[in-house]
Design a protein around this motif. Structure first.
Motif, short mmCIF file in Angstrom:
data_model
loop_
_atom_site.label_atom_id
_atom_site.label_comp_id
_atom_site.label_asym_id
_atom_site.label_seq_id
_atom_site.Cartn_x
_atom_site.Cartn_y
_atom_site.Cartn_z
N ASN A 35 -67.04 46.15 60.43
CA ASN A 35 -66.70 45.27 61.55
C ASN A 35 -66.48 46.09 62.83
O ASN A 35 -66.12 47.27 62.76
CB ASN A 35 -65.44 44.46 61.23
CG ASN A 35 -65.75 43.34 60.26
OD1 ASN A 35 -66.78 42.69 60.37
ND2 ASN A 35 -64.86 43.15 59.31
N PRO A 36 -66.66 45.44 64.00
CA PRO A 36 -66.48 46.17 65.26
C PRO A 36 -65.06 46.72 65.38
O PRO A 36 -64.09 46.02 65.09
CB PRO A 36 -66.73 45.09 66.32
CG PRO A 36 -67.53 44.05 65.64
CD PRO A 36 -67.12 44.08 64.21
N LYS A 37 -64.97 47.97 65.79
CA LYS A 37 -63.65 48.57 66.03
C LYS A 37 -63.72 49.52 67.21
O LYS A 37 -64.75 50.16 67.44
CB LYS A 37 -63.12 49.26 64.77
CG LYS A 37 -63.85 50.50 64.35
CD LYS A 37 -63.12 51.18 63.20
CE LYS A 37 -63.74 52.51 62.90
NZ LYS A 37 -64.71 52.50 61.85
N GLN A 38 -62.65 49.58 67.95
CA GLN A 38 -62.56 50.40 69.15
C GLN A 38 -62.34 51.85 68.73
O GLN A 38 -61.51 52.14 67.87
CB GLN A 38 -61.39 49.92 70.02
CG GLN A 38 -61.34 50.55 71.39
CD GLN A 38 -62.29 49.90 72.37
OE1 GLN A 38 -62.60 48.73 72.24
NE2 GLN A 38 -62.74 50.66 73.33
N ASP A 39 -63.10 52.76 69.33
CA ASP A 39 -62.99 54.18 69.02
C ASP A 39 -63.00 54.92 70.35
O ASP A 39 -64.05 55.37 70.82
CB ASP A 39 -64.15 54.61 68.11
CG ASP A 39 -64.07 56.07 67.72
OD1 ASP A 39 -62.95 56.60 67.66
OD2 ASP A 39 -65.14 56.68 67.49
N GLY A 40 -61.85 55.02 70.97
CA GLY A 40 -61.76 55.66 72.29
C GLY A 40 -62.45 54.80 73.33
O GLY A 40 -62.11 53.65 73.54
N ARG A 41 -63.49 55.36 74.00
CA ARG A 41 -64.23 54.62 75.03
C ARG A 41 -65.33 53.77 74.43
O ARG A 41 -66.01 53.05 75.15
CB ARG A 41 -64.87 55.60 76.01
CG ARG A 41 -63.89 56.38 76.81
CD ARG A 41 -64.62 57.41 77.63
NE ARG A 41 -63.77 57.85 78.71
CZ ARG A 41 -64.08 57.77 79.99
NH1 ARG A 41 -65.23 57.27 80.35
NH2 ARG A 41 -63.23 58.16 80.90
N ASN A 42 -65.55 53.86 73.13
CA ASN A 42 -66.65 53.15 72.48
C ASN A 42 -66.15 52.11 71.50
O ASN A 42 -65.06 52.23 70.96
CB ASN A 42 -67.55 54.14 71.73
CG ASN A 42 -68.12 55.20 72.62
OD1 ASN A 42 -68.39 54.96 73.79
ND2 ASN A 42 -68.30 56.39 72.09
N MET A 43 -66.99 51.11 71.27
CA MET A 43 -66.74 50.15 70.20
C MET A 43 -67.94 50.25 69.26
O MET A 43 -69.08 50.24 69.70
CB MET A 43 -66.61 48.73 70.76
CG MET A 43 -66.23 47.72 69.71
SD MET A 43 -65.92 46.09 70.41
CE MET A 43 -64.27 46.29 71.00
N ILE A 44 -67.65 50.38 67.96
CA ILE A 44 -68.70 50.68 66.98
C ILE A 44 -68.75 49.59 65.91
O ILE A 44 -67.71 49.13 65.44
CB ILE A 44 -68.44 52.05 66.32
CG1 ILE A 44 -68.48 53.14 67.38
CG2 ILE A 44 -69.45 52.34 65.24
CD1 ILE A 44 -67.99 54.47 66.91
N MET A 45 -69.98 49.24 65.51
CA MET A 45 -70.21 48.31 64.42
C MET A 45 -71.41 48.84 63.63
O MET A 45 -72.35 49.38 64.22
CB MET A 45 -70.50 46.90 64.95
CG MET A 45 -70.93 45.91 63.92
SD MET A 45 -71.24 44.26 64.60
CE MET A 45 -72.81 44.51 65.40
N VAL A 46 -71.40 48.67 62.30
CA VAL A 46 -72.52 49.12 61.47
C VAL A 46 -73.16 47.91 60.81
O VAL A 46 -72.47 47.09 60.19
CB VAL A 46 -72.06 50.13 60.40
CG1 VAL A 46 -73.23 50.56 59.53
CG2 VAL A 46 -71.42 51.35 61.04
N LEU A 47 -74.48 47.79 60.96
CA LEU A 47 -75.26 46.73 60.33
C LEU A 47 -76.08 47.36 59.20
O LEU A 47 -76.62 48.46 59.37
CB LEU A 47 -76.21 46.08 61.33
CG LEU A 47 -75.57 45.36 62.51
CD1 LEU A 47 -76.64 44.99 63.53
CD2 LEU A 47 -74.85 44.12 62.04
N ALA A 48 -76.19 46.65 58.07
CA ALA A 48 -76.99 47.14 56.95
C ALA A 48 -77.99 46.07 56.57
O ALA A 48 -77.71 44.87 56.69
CB ALA A 48 -76.08 47.46 55.76
N PRO A 49 -79.19 46.46 56.12
CA PRO A 49 -80.19 45.46 55.72
C PRO A 49 -79.77 44.77 54.43
O PRO A 49 -79.05 45.34 53.61
CB PRO A 49 -81.46 46.29 55.51
CG PRO A 49 -80.97 47.66 55.22
CD PRO A 49 -79.68 47.83 55.96
N HIS A 50 -80.24 43.53 54.25
CA HIS A 50 -79.99 42.81 53.00
C HIS A 50 -80.71 43.52 51.87
O HIS A 50 -81.75 44.15 52.07
CB HIS A 50 -80.48 41.36 53.10
CG HIS A 50 -79.66 40.51 54.04
ND1 HIS A 50 -78.32 40.32 53.87
CD2 HIS A 50 -80.01 39.83 55.16
CE1 HIS A 50 -77.87 39.54 54.84
NE2 HIS A 50 -78.87 39.24 55.64
#
Length: 162
Positions: A136-151
Motif C-alpha cells: 500500500n502507498p506509504k510516505q518515505d521522506g519526500r516520496n510516496m511509494i506503492m508496489v504493484l504486482a501482476p496477477h
C-alpha cells in the motif's frame, strides 16, 4: 541398514556394516540418526554429493528472477503525461514484472500527501485488471511509494515481430 540398491538389509552390528561397506567399496552413511535403531545406507558418498549439487544447480537455473521496474510521478502531472506513465506501468505488468510507483514531492507539495495518495489509488484502479497492490502507498521522506504486482494468471506475452 539399507543396501546399495535401496533394499532392506535389516538390523546389523556396526562392525558388520562397516565390513560390508568395505567389501562393496562403498561408504556407510547415517541417514536417520534420530531413529531407533539409527538407519544407515551403503552408498558412494562422493557420487551422492555430486548429484545433489547438480540438482541444486539445475533448480537454480529454472528459478524465475523477480524484476522490479520503477515509475516516477509528480503530484501535479498533466493528463497526457499520466496516460503515458500508465502505459509504461501496463507494459511492465503485462511482461510479468512488479512495478514500484514513486511520487516525488517538492517544496509545498509535501504538505499535501493526500494528492499523491489519490493519484496512486487512481493508477491502481486503472491497472486493476492487470495487477494488484502488493504494498500500500506509504510516505518515505519526500516520496510516496506503492508496489504493484501482476496477477498470477497473467502470463508473459511473447513479443510479436512488427
Amino acid at each position: 541398514m539399507v543396501g546399495p540398491n535401496g533394499e532392506q538389509v535389516g538390523i546389523v552390528r556396526i562392525e558388520d556394516a562397516l565390513r560390508l561397506a568395505q567389501e562393496a567399496d562403498l561408504d556407510l552413511v547415517e541417514v536417520a540418526p534420530q531413529a531407533r535403531p539409527p538407519v544407515c545406507k551403503l552408498m558412494d558418498y562422493g557420487k551422492f554429493k555430486y548429484e545433489s549439487a547438480q540438482k541444486a544447480r539445475e533448480s537454480r537455473r529454472n528459478q524465475q528472477q523477480t524484476v522490479i521496474k520503477e515509475q516516477k510521478l509528480r503530484p501535479k502531472i498533466d493528463p497526457h503525461d499520466y496516460e503515458t506513465k500508465k502505459g509504461h506501468v501496463t507494459r511492465f505488468l503485462n511482461q510479468g514484472h512488479k512495478v514500484k510507483v514513486t511520487i516525488m514531492f517538492r517544496g509545498r507539495e509535501q504538505s499535501r500527501p493526500e494528492l499523491g495518495f489519490r493519484l496512486l489509488q487512481r493508477l491502481a484502479d486503472d491497472v486493476s485488471e492487470l495487477g494488484f497492490i502488493e504494498a500500500n502507498p506509504k510516505q518515505d521522506g519526500r516520496n510516496m511509494i506503492m508496489v504493484l504486482a501482476p496477477h498470477k494468471t497473467n502470463k508473459t506475452k511473447p513479443k510479436a515481430n512488427a
